[in-house]
Design a protein around this motif. Structure first.
Motif, mmCIF file in Angstrom:
data_model
loop_
_atom_site.group_PDB
_atom_site.id
_atom_site.type_symbol
_atom_site.label_atom_id
_atom_site.label_comp_id
_atom_site.label_asym_id
_atom_site.label_seq_id
_atom_site.Cartn_x
_atom_site.Cartn_y
_atom_site.Cartn_z
ATOM 1 N N TRP A 80 -15.383 11.832 -40.709
ATOM 2 C CA TRP A 80 -16.299 12.711 -39.965
ATOM 3 C C TRP A 80 -15.571 13.922 -39.393
ATOM 4 C CZ3 TRP A 80 -20.558 10.398 -41.349
ATOM 5 C CH2 TRP A 80 -20.561 9.014 -41.510
ATOM 6 N N PHE A 83 -17.566 16.279 -37.093
ATOM 7 C CA PHE A 83 -17.863 15.645 -35.802
ATOM 8 C C PHE A 83 -16.651 15.756 -34.880
ATOM 9 C CE2 PHE A 83 -17.208 11.415 -33.651
ATOM 10 C CZ PHE A 83 -18.025 11.662 -32.561
ATOM 11 N N VAL A 142 -12.929 2.828 -24.055
ATOM 12 C CA VAL A 142 -13.363 3.291 -25.378
ATOM 13 C C VAL A 142 -14.881 3.387 -25.440
ATOM 14 C CG1 VAL A 142 -13.608 1.132 -26.665
ATOM 15 C CG2 VAL A 142 -12.826 3.149 -27.841
ATOM 16 N N MET A 149 -21.520 9.790 -27.274
ATOM 17 C CA MET A 149 -22.262 10.033 -28.512
ATOM 18 C C MET A 149 -23.736 9.659 -28.341
ATOM 19 S SD MET A 149 -19.382 8.446 -31.022
ATOM 20 C CE MET A 149 -20.393 8.358 -32.486
ATOM 21 N N VAL A 380 -26.869 1.978 -35.372
ATOM 22 C CA VAL A 380 -27.903 2.303 -36.357
ATOM 23 C C VAL A 380 -29.105 2.901 -35.629
ATOM 24 C CG1 VAL A 380 -29.384 1.395 -38.177
ATOM 25 C CG2 VAL A 380 -27.072 0.507 -37.911
ATOM 26 N N ARG A 382 -28.978 4.855 -33.304
ATOM 27 C CA ARG A 382 -28.682 6.252 -32.963
ATOM 28 C C ARG A 382 -29.019 7.181 -34.120
ATOM 29 N NH1 ARG A 382 -23.051 6.157 -32.310
ATOM 30 N NH2 ARG A 382 -22.974 6.800 -34.461
ATOM 31 N N GLN A 383 -29.102 6.640 -35.321
ATOM 32 C CA GLN A 383 -29.338 7.480 -36.506
ATOM 33 C C GLN A 383 -30.660 8.226 -36.381
ATOM 34 O OE1 GLN A 383 -26.791 7.820 -38.447
ATOM 35 N NE2 GLN A 383 -25.754 6.317 -37.166
ATOM 36 N N ILE A 386 -25.359 11.620 -35.069
ATOM 37 C CA ILE A 386 -24.024 11.120 -34.741
ATOM 38 C C ILE A 386 -23.783 11.412 -33.264
ATOM 39 C CG2 ILE A 386 -22.756 13.198 -35.461
ATOM 40 C CD1 ILE A 386 -20.613 11.316 -36.602
ATOM 41 N N THR A 393 -25.594 12.940 -38.440
ATOM 42 C CA THR A 393 -24.520 12.263 -39.151
ATOM 43 C C THR A 393 -24.254 12.949 -40.484
ATOM 44 O OG1 THR A 393 -25.337 10.259 -38.110
ATOM 45 C CG2 THR A 393 -23.767 9.978 -39.890
HETATM 46 C C1 HEM Z 1 -16.754 2.486 -28.898
HETATM 47 C C2 HEM Z 1 -16.469 3.130 -29.813
HETATM 48 C C3 HEM Z 1 -17.226 3.505 -31.046
HETATM 49 C C4 HEM Z 1 -17.239 4.760 -31.558
HETATM 50 C C5 HEM Z 1 -16.538 5.980 -30.979
HETATM 51 C C6 HEM Z 1 -18.043 4.724 -32.749
HETATM 52 C C7 HEM Z 1 -18.244 5.808 -33.583
HETATM 53 C C8 HEM Z 1 -19.005 5.794 -34.721
HETATM 54 C C9 HEM Z 1 -19.110 6.875 -35.656
HETATM 55 C C10 HEM Z 1 -18.395 8.212 -35.535
HETATM 56 C C11 HEM Z 1 -19.975 6.495 -36.648
HETATM 57 C C12 HEM Z 1 -20.345 7.255 -37.891
HETATM 58 C C13 HEM Z 1 -21.455 8.189 -37.717
HETATM 59 C C14 HEM Z 1 -22.803 7.581 -37.735
HETATM 60 O O1 HEM Z 1 -23.132 6.765 -38.619
HETATM 61 O O2 HEM Z 1 -23.576 7.944 -36.830
HETATM 62 C C15 HEM Z 1 -20.407 5.163 -36.347
HETATM 63 C C16 HEM Z 1 -21.298 4.442 -37.106
HETATM 64 C C17 HEM Z 1 -21.449 3.076 -36.991
HETATM 65 N N1 HEM Z 1 -20.874 2.278 -36.030
HETATM 66 FE FE1 HEM Z 1 -19.878 2.917 -34.383
HETATM 67 N N2 HEM Z 1 -18.528 3.468 -32.949
HETATM 68 C C18 HEM Z 1 -18.027 2.669 -31.928
HETATM 69 C C19 HEM Z 1 -18.233 1.310 -31.807
HETATM 70 C C20 HEM Z 1 -18.856 0.515 -32.759
HETATM 71 C C21 HEM Z 1 -18.749 -0.922 -32.855
HETATM 72 C C22 HEM Z 1 -17.904 -1.765 -31.947
HETATM 73 C C23 HEM Z 1 -19.513 -1.302 -33.923
HETATM 74 C C24 HEM Z 1 -19.772 -2.670 -34.507
HETATM 75 C C25 HEM Z 1 -19.181 -3.682 -34.323
HETATM 76 C C26 HEM Z 1 -20.095 -0.121 -34.489
HETATM 77 C C27 HEM Z 1 -20.941 -0.129 -35.585
HETATM 78 C C28 HEM Z 1 -21.298 0.980 -36.287
HETATM 79 C C29 HEM Z 1 -22.197 0.970 -37.421
HETATM 80 C C30 HEM Z 1 -22.894 -0.241 -38.007
HETATM 81 C C31 HEM Z 1 -22.290 2.291 -37.860
HETATM 82 C C32 HEM Z 1 -23.108 2.815 -39.040
HETATM 83 C C33 HEM Z 1 -24.420 3.312 -38.562
HETATM 84 C C34 HEM Z 1 -25.203 3.945 -39.693
HETATM 85 O O3 HEM Z 1 -24.687 4.850 -40.325
HETATM 86 O O4 HEM Z 1 -26.361 3.530 -39.908
HETATM 87 N N3 HEM Z 1 -19.682 0.965 -33.754
HETATM 88 N N4 HEM Z 1 -19.802 4.752 -35.171
#
Ligand code: HEM
Ligand code: HDD
Ligand code: HEM
Lengths: 432, 342
Positions: A80, A83, A142, A149, A380, A382-383, A386, A393
């Motif tokens: 990204w 982003f 974190v 976001m 998900v 949030r989609q 991003i 995204t």
């Molecule tokens: C706390 C810090 C976290 C940050 C900074 C973060 C950041 C991001 C970013 C940049 C994306 C990609 C862009 C997007 O798809 O919107 C994303 C997608 C995603 N993240 Fe996180 N994330 C965090 C925690 C987590 C955790 C702990 C999980 C799961 C255990 C998670 C699950 C996902 C999933 C499933 C997506 C894909 C969503 C989609 O594209 O439909 N995230 N996250």
């Protein structure tokens, strides 16, 4: 697969993988510290053996957590880049503070794992406290990046008048999403780890290994798991209220609420049909959603009808995930209460009751299930954004070719590592 | 531009990044080097070498490794456009670095649970060693590539790469190899301090080998720089950089001679100083560029608040970090670190 789908898949898979270990990195040190603290107080050798055994497992798991976290920091940019160009200076301050927490955690871990004979007993225990504390701080800090976001406080200033942004306000003190996210998700790691560890001991007891060390192991794990599980619905309810205010569109997707309504009912279960906006097989609890969202039975709750169709998240996935988290949370709370009651009234049953052991075994994956489904709700849900209602995204994804290769490579690598780990952990025995 | 405590804040951040790079090089670099000697271990005391290396790295490698995360975080906090361009330019390279980092850490801890005679020990040893060799090579290449001028970033942020000038340039490859040799040298010298008896003699020999390779590589690399990396050469040729260059060469000689004369304490000191001077020299030559010639620290820096945040919190962070690091190294790297343990 398009670059966007590939990048989303790789990010999600990496985060799921990291989260498995990160949760252990927060939870296991706490268990070790409790066991070693009990050893220092009672001088019972079983406690020392427990702490040492858990430390051995943690040494293995922590390393995988640390390297997968390092991979994530690179991946933020690799997958990204736009982003990070846009938001790097906004979320960077939280990552900077988190960096210190990582550092301390890694240092104390080295001291703890290798310092049994080199530090005084108290000093050694204190290094364990250092790991547990900095592990929890990693998680608390974190989540500030993720909270921004979800709820990009101060983004207008960031774009129009960058010289006047206030990082403390954007990420922490002015961001109402952060405190609840930090608390709910950090305690979630403790609930997940407590139940998972208790399940291991329950399983061994079912196989007939009912000795002192396993009893202590189970007791410590369930003490942490129970206390954490009881608080989850409370903090979750508060999270929902903040969510309804800050991200009503996500809230609507999570509840599968297609129409804006006053006195909205709470949907339990149910299969949402995105095309027709109808729900089948669900149970509705009248007025409950309005109350949960805003603390008032008649208040209006925004539905998906007020969100442009192309800005809907994946409604069924988010809705099911939310139901699973809440369902798991309620079951875990009940199991915790049952365990606490049993331990209070009939403590001898902790070692003997096959029913308890079966219940604990069956509920042991629930914490992890809720942890991962909860993150699906958040991420998900949030989609397509991003950064909530600021950057999509799709506009953030890397232009680099070759993403498919890296997706396949990383998926294979992480899967192999997980298999090896399970194999190694199964061979782990209690330290003498 | 605003100032921070009367200083140029961007320069101050540059200094912080440099310090983190130096720490990563002398601490993390030696961990990579340990893995390289693990891979190359031969002779009757082969497994003893491996155990000594594992013992030396065990308590510290995870902490040593956090420096690179720190560098990354500062980079994207303060220089977001540069981070973006680096992420695009090094899409492939960084992915390989990640595989290296992940495999290396995993293999290291997986192996710790195996018997030295088992097949799984051999498998993890090979993976650990190979990853320890390749990762510093790639990181060294990245350093060469950002000074080589082959990565261009248009004002709109589009990244184009001249592969011949970047990946296949002798200077880039040479810096990669030199990084490997330096890591191996550092590790071997550290291990002479940590071991005793025959093992110490073994690592003395290995230090001398690595030192010779290092000298040879430097001798081959130097004449290539004027054409391969004119921008670095411009700086190296200026009279101002003569003293540090002379100092670097002197330190290299002192450290090699001390190894030869079995004065290992001095050798370790001079080896560390030598790495600091070499990398410091590169950094001064490279500054203010992040990616030569289009991206500088000044044209990619974010607005002042994030920079201030970083600099203001730094003293508090260091106040926690330095005592903790001091304790870690005192406990595990004091006198005769491997003499008394069971
Ligand atoms: C706390 C810090 C976290 C940050 C900074 C973060 C950041 C991001 C970013 C940049 C994306 C990609 C862009 C997007 O798809 O919107 C994303 C997608 C995603 N993240 Fe996180 N994330 C965090 C925690 C987590 C955790 C702990 C999980 C799961 C255990 C998670 C699950 C996902 C999933 C499933 C997506 C894909 C969503 C989609 O594209 O439909 N995230 N996250
Ligand atoms: C052991 C794990 C666990 C358990 C038992 C629960 N949760 Fe949870 N929940 C999480 C683990 C989790 C999580 C994975 O940690 C999330 C994802 C993001 C976050 O901050 O925490 C989360 C997010 C999350 C959100 C969305 C926050 C957002 O997107 O910003 C809500 C509304 C709830 N939870 C509500 C609940 C309720 C009402 C529960 C009642 C039982 C519950 N959670 C139990
Ligand atoms: C809510 C989500 C997250 C939690 C609770 C969490 C927690 C942790 C914890 C406790 C550790 C220590 C290592 C371990 O226990 O295995 C860790 C390691 C790490 N995490 Fe995460 N993390 C999360 C998301 C992320 C994201 C999104 C990133 C980066 C983009 C990240 C980057 C890192 C890094 C770089 C490390 C390695 C630190 C080291 O070397 O010790 N984490 N994380």
């Amino acid at each position: 697969m398009s670059n966007l789908d590939a990048a989303r898949f790789q990010m999600a898979y990496s985060l799921f993988f990291h989260m498995m270990f990160a949760a252990l990195g927060v939870g296991m040190p706490l268990l070790m510290v409790i066991a070693e603290g009990l050893y220092l107080r009672t001088r019972k050798d079983t406690y020392r053996r427990l702490a040492k055994t858990w430390a051995k497992a943690t040494g293995l798991l922590f390393a995988i957590g640390a390297v997968s976290g390092t991979a994530l920091s690179f991946e933020l940019g690799l997958l990204w880049p736009s982003f990070m160009e846009f938001a790097g200076s906004a979320i960077g301050p939280a990552f900077t503070l988190e960096g210190y927490a990582f550092f301390l955690e890694a240092i104390f871990l080295g001291l703890y794992l290798y310092g049994w004979d080199r530090l005084s007993p108290r000093g050694h225990w204190l290094t364990g406290v250092g790991i547990a504390f900095s592990g929890a701080m990693s998680s608390v800090l974190v989540t500030a990046t993720n909270a921004w976001m979800q709820n990009p406080v101060g983004v207008e200033t960031l774009v129009n008048d960058p010289a006047n942004v206030d990082p403390w306000n954007m990420l922490f003190f002015g961001n109402s999403t952060w405190p609840l996210m930090a608390i709910h998700s950090t305690i979630a790691t403790l609930a997940a780890v407590g139940f998972a560890v208790a399940g291991v001991y329950a399983w061994q007891m079912l196989k007939g290994k009912r000795d002192e060390i396993r009893k202590h192991g189970l007791t410590i794990a369930m003490a942490v798991g129970t206390i954490a599980a009881i608080t989850m619905p409370l903090t979750g309810d508060l999270s929902a209220k903040v969510l309804a205010k800050n991200q009503p569109a996500k809230f609507a997707a999570m509840e599968a609420l297609f129409e804006t309504r006053k006195g909205a009912p709470l949907l339990v279960g149910g299969v949402p049909n995105v095309e027709t906006g109808e729900i089948s097989y669900g149970i509705e609890i009248p007025y409950a959603l309005s109350f949960l969202a805003h603390g008032d039975f008649t208040s209006e709750v925004m539905g998906l009808d007020q969100v442009p169709r192309d800005q809907w998240a994946n409604v069924p996935l988010v809705h099911y995930s939310f139901q699973i988290m809440v369902g798991a949370g309620v079951v875990m709370m009940l199991v915790g209460l049952y365990y606490a009651w049993l331990r209070w009234k009939r403590p001898d049953q902790i070692l003997q009751s096959r029913r308890l052991h079966w219940i604990l075994l069956l509920s042991s994956p629930l914490g992890y299930l809720a942890l991962q489904t909860g993150w699906i709700v958040s991420e998900v849900g949030r989609q397509p954004w991003i950064v909530w209602e600021v950057m999509t995204t799709a506009s953030a994804v890397t232009p680099s070719p070759g993403l498919m290769t890296s997706v396949i490579g990383f998926t294979t690598l992480y899967t192999l590592l997980a298999v090896v780990l399970v194999f190694l952990l199964r061979r782990l025995r209690h330290v003498q | 531009m605003n100032t921070w405590l009367g200083l140029d804040p961007i320069l101050a951040v540059g200094a912080v990044i440099l310090l983190a790079i130096l720490a990563y090089a002398v601490l993390g670099g030696a961990d990579f080097g340990g893995g390289i000697w693990d891979l190359l271990a031969t002779g009757p005391r082969r497994e003893q070498h491996r155990l000594a290396i594992a013992k030396a790295m065990g308590p510290v490698w995870e902490a040593n490794h956090v420096w690179i995360i720190f560098i990354l975080v500062i980079l994207f906090t303060v220089f977001p456009p540069a981070f973006k361009s680096l992420s695009i330019a090094f899409f492939g390279l960084f992915h390989f670095v990640l595989v290296g980092i992940v495999l290396r850490g995993a293999a290291f801890v997986f192996r710790a649970n195996a018997e030295t005679t088992s097949p799984s020990w051999r498998l993890w040893t090979q993976i650990f060693g190979a990853a320890s060799l390749i990762t510093p090579f790639l990181l060294g290449m990245a350093v060469g590539a950002v000074s080589g001028g082959g990565i261009r970033v248009s004002p709109a942020g589009v990244v184009t790469i001249n592969a011949a000038q970047t990946w296949f340039s002798p200077v880039t490859i040479g810096i990669g190899l030199l990084t490997v040799a330096l890591s191996a040298y550092l590790a071997a010298v550290y291990l002479t301090v940590e071991t005793r008896g025959e093992m110490q003699e073994d690592f003395r020999k290995r230090s001398l080998w690595a030192g010779s390779v290092m000298f040879a590589l430097a001798a081959i690399l130097l004449p290539l720089i004027p054409t391969g990396s004119p921008h670095l050469w411009e700086h190296m040729a200026s009279p101002l950089s003569a003293p540090p260059m002379v100092l670097g060469v002197l330190l290299a000689i002192v450290s090699a001679l001390s190894v030869y004369r079995r004065n290992y304490g001095l050798a370790r000191f001079a080896a560390v100083a030598q790495v600091l001077v070499i990398l410091g020299g590169w950094a001064f030559g490279h500054w203010p560029y992040i990616i030569y010639p289009d991206v500088t620290a000044y044209n990619s820096a974010t607005a002042i608040p994030a920079i201030r945040f970083l600099l203001n919190t730094l003293p508090f962070g260091l106040a926690l970090l330095i005592p903790a690091l001091w304790l870690l190294f005192k406990v595990f790297k004091g006198e005769h670190p491997q003499a008394e343990t069971k």
